[in-house]
Design an enzyme around this catalytic site. Structure first.
Site, PDB file in Angstrom:
ATOM      1  N   ARG A  60       0.845  -1.198   0.000  1.00 36.15           N
ATOM      2  CA  ARG A  60       0.000   0.000   0.000  1.00 36.15           C
ATOM      3  C   ARG A  60       0.879   1.246   0.000  1.00 36.15           C
ATOM      4  NH1 ARG A  60      -1.783   1.606   4.731  1.00 36.15           N
ATOM      5  NH2 ARG A  60      -2.588  -0.427   5.320  1.00 36.15           N
ATOM      6  N   TYR A 112     -12.890  18.413 -16.404  1.00 30.47           N
ATOM      7  CA  TYR A 112     -13.272  17.010 -16.377  1.00 30.47           C
ATOM      8  C   TYR A 112     -14.478  16.814 -15.439  1.00 30.47           C
ATOM      9  CZ  TYR A 112     -13.006  12.018 -15.680  1.00 30.47           C
ATOM     10  OH  TYR A 112     -13.325  10.699 -15.615  1.00 30.47           O
ATOM     11  N   ASP A 184      -3.932  20.130 -14.320  1.00 23.26           N
ATOM     12  CA  ASP A 184      -4.289  18.819 -14.854  1.00 23.26           C
ATOM     13  C   ASP A 184      -3.753  18.763 -16.282  1.00 23.26           C
ATOM     14  OD1 ASP A 184      -5.542  16.640 -16.080  1.00 23.26           O
ATOM     15  OD2 ASP A 184      -7.354  16.824 -14.862  1.00 23.26           O
ATOM     16  N   LYS A 209      -5.260   7.841 -19.644  1.00 27.45           N
ATOM     17  CA  LYS A 209      -5.441   8.390 -20.982  1.00 27.45           C
ATOM     18  C   LYS A 209      -4.157   8.238 -21.800  1.00 27.45           C
ATOM     19  CE  LYS A 209      -9.285   9.318 -18.961  1.00 27.45           C
ATOM     20  NZ  LYS A 209      -9.559  10.578 -18.308  1.00 27.45           N
TER      21      LYS A 209
END
Ligand SMILES: *Cc1c(COP(=O)(O)O)cnc(C)c1O
Length: 395
Positions: A60, A112, A184, A209
């Site tokens: 983790r 977005y 972003d 993406k």
């Protein structure tokens, strides 16, 4: 061969983007010599004695495949640190969770849909509120600043309206007020735009993406030069479990090796399609920063090294049914959400990716009912052109 841990990045920085895309962050596996970074599919790591380990304790917190990817992404963004997340949205979530109740965010109004939902529906009720403004006007951004504003959230080119935001000008204004500036960079990728070099503090990626590039994974990343932010974000990953799995890290690392090649083809196909659409009588406004008629064209030339693979356009009559006919008639383009993969995608923001933005808000920002968004892939240009030509002829 490159041996580019974040620490010896200086030596690497002189190398070209393609070389760094292929090598940065990676070295042959010390145990076996495997040239490709293995998928370390393990949750835990043997220790010689309590606390005496080889750098990883529990996946983790960290994992060798993830560490290699983080080094690669940091290098490509010209950053000191890269922190990978289970998704792009998890990276945004961790960034905003590092603020405090009462803090205020100023964000791009055309962004977005998932970012909008997260800020509005998760963080507003927790008393971290956001003002959404049209950032193509820097004065409108400054006007939205309050004494409580601590974060400026920029998306450029914007989604889906393809507006350009001046990262350098806004970073300067935000830093005058001691804010953190986050960009972003999902649409542009580090190949076309380097926000840190323009003054931003944090760069967010949905690696789902272009970085992954093959529509086969979900992953996010934040890159930064700030030790303090890197520490805060790693603390969030550790504390909230926003960790990506090793398989997705491996696939992203495989994707970034060809980022520069793919982006050249995305840009070239998109530019030619935008010109074709722009000249088409059925088509209304075409939004592509590479068109000289685009209001952000000069800014794109200044802050980007190419115009990207995303196009949006309206129909000459703004009619939703006609837009839906086009989505139905295409064959090479696939009707789907998402973007940035090798295959061309077509979608209808008002009913798909941006449906979570209320109709009234959509109208206000100019997200019209006939708006169609294309993620132009790397197929042969003639086939993409013929496909759209055929679909447009049906309306
Ligand atoms: C997809 C996307 C995100 C969210 O990323 P996920 O990996 O889907 O969580 C954020 N910003 C932009 C611009 C995106 O396209």
């Amino acid at each position: 061969m490159s041996d580019s841990s974040p620490n010896d990045r200086a030596a690497d920085a002189a190398r070209g983007f393609g070389t760094r895309a292929v090598h940065a962050g990676q070295q042959p596996d010390p145990a076996t010599g495997a040239v490709m970074t293995p998928i370390y599919q393990t949750s835990t790591y043997a220790q010689e004695a309590p606390g005496d380990h080889k750098g990883h304790e529990y996946s983790r917190v960290s994992n060798p495949t993830r560490t290699a990817l983080e080094g690669n992404l940091a290098d490509l963004e010209g950053a000191e640190h890269g922190i990978a997340f289970s998704s792009g949205v998890a990276g945004i979530d961790a960034t905003v969770k590092s603020l405090r109740p009462g803090d205020h965010i100023v964000a791009t109004d055309d962004l977005y849909g998932g970012t909008y939902r997260l800020l509005r529906e998760v963080f507003d009720p927790l008393n971290i509120e956001t003002s959404f403004v049209d950032m193509s006007d820097p004065d409108a951004v400054t006007a939205a600043f309050t004494d409580a504003t601590t974060l400026l959230w920029v998306e450029t080119p914007t989604n889906p309206l393809m507006r350009l935001v001046d990262i350098e000008a806004l970073s300067e204004r935000a830093h005058d007020h001691d804010m953190t500036v986050a960009v972003d960079n999902t649409f542009a990728t580090p190949y076309l735009q380097q926000p840190l070099s323009l003054g931003a503090d944090l760069v967010l990626h949905s690696a789902t993406k272009y970085l992954g590039g093959h529509s086969d994974l979900i992953l996010g990343a934040v890159c930064t030069d700030s030790d303090e932010w890197a520490e805060k974000l790693r603390f969030q990953v550790k504390s909230t479990g926003a960790s990506p799995g090793p398989m997705d890290c491996f696939l992203t690392l495989r994707g970034t090796k060809t980022l520069h090649l793919r982006m050249e083809q995305h840009c070239s196909n998109a530019r030619r399609l935008a010109q074709m659409l722009n000249a088409h009588e059925t088509v209304g406004h075409v939004r592509y920063p590479g068109l000289p008629s685009h209001p952000g064209h000069a800014l794109a030339q200044k802050q980007m090294s190419g115009y990207g693979g995303m196009i949006s356009f309206e129909l000459a009559d703004d009619d939703m049914d006609k837009a839906l006919t086009i989505l139905d008639e295409v064959d090479v383009f696939t009707l789907a959400e998402s973007l940035g993969g090798v295959e061309s995608l077509i979608e209808h923001p008002a009913s798909m990716t941006h449906a979570s933005i209320p109709a009234e808000e959509r109208q206000k920002i100019g997200l019209t009912d006939s708006l169609i968004r294309l993620s132009v892939g790397v197929e042969s240009f003639d086939d993409l052109r013929d496909d759209l030509d055929h679909a447009l002829a049906q309306v």
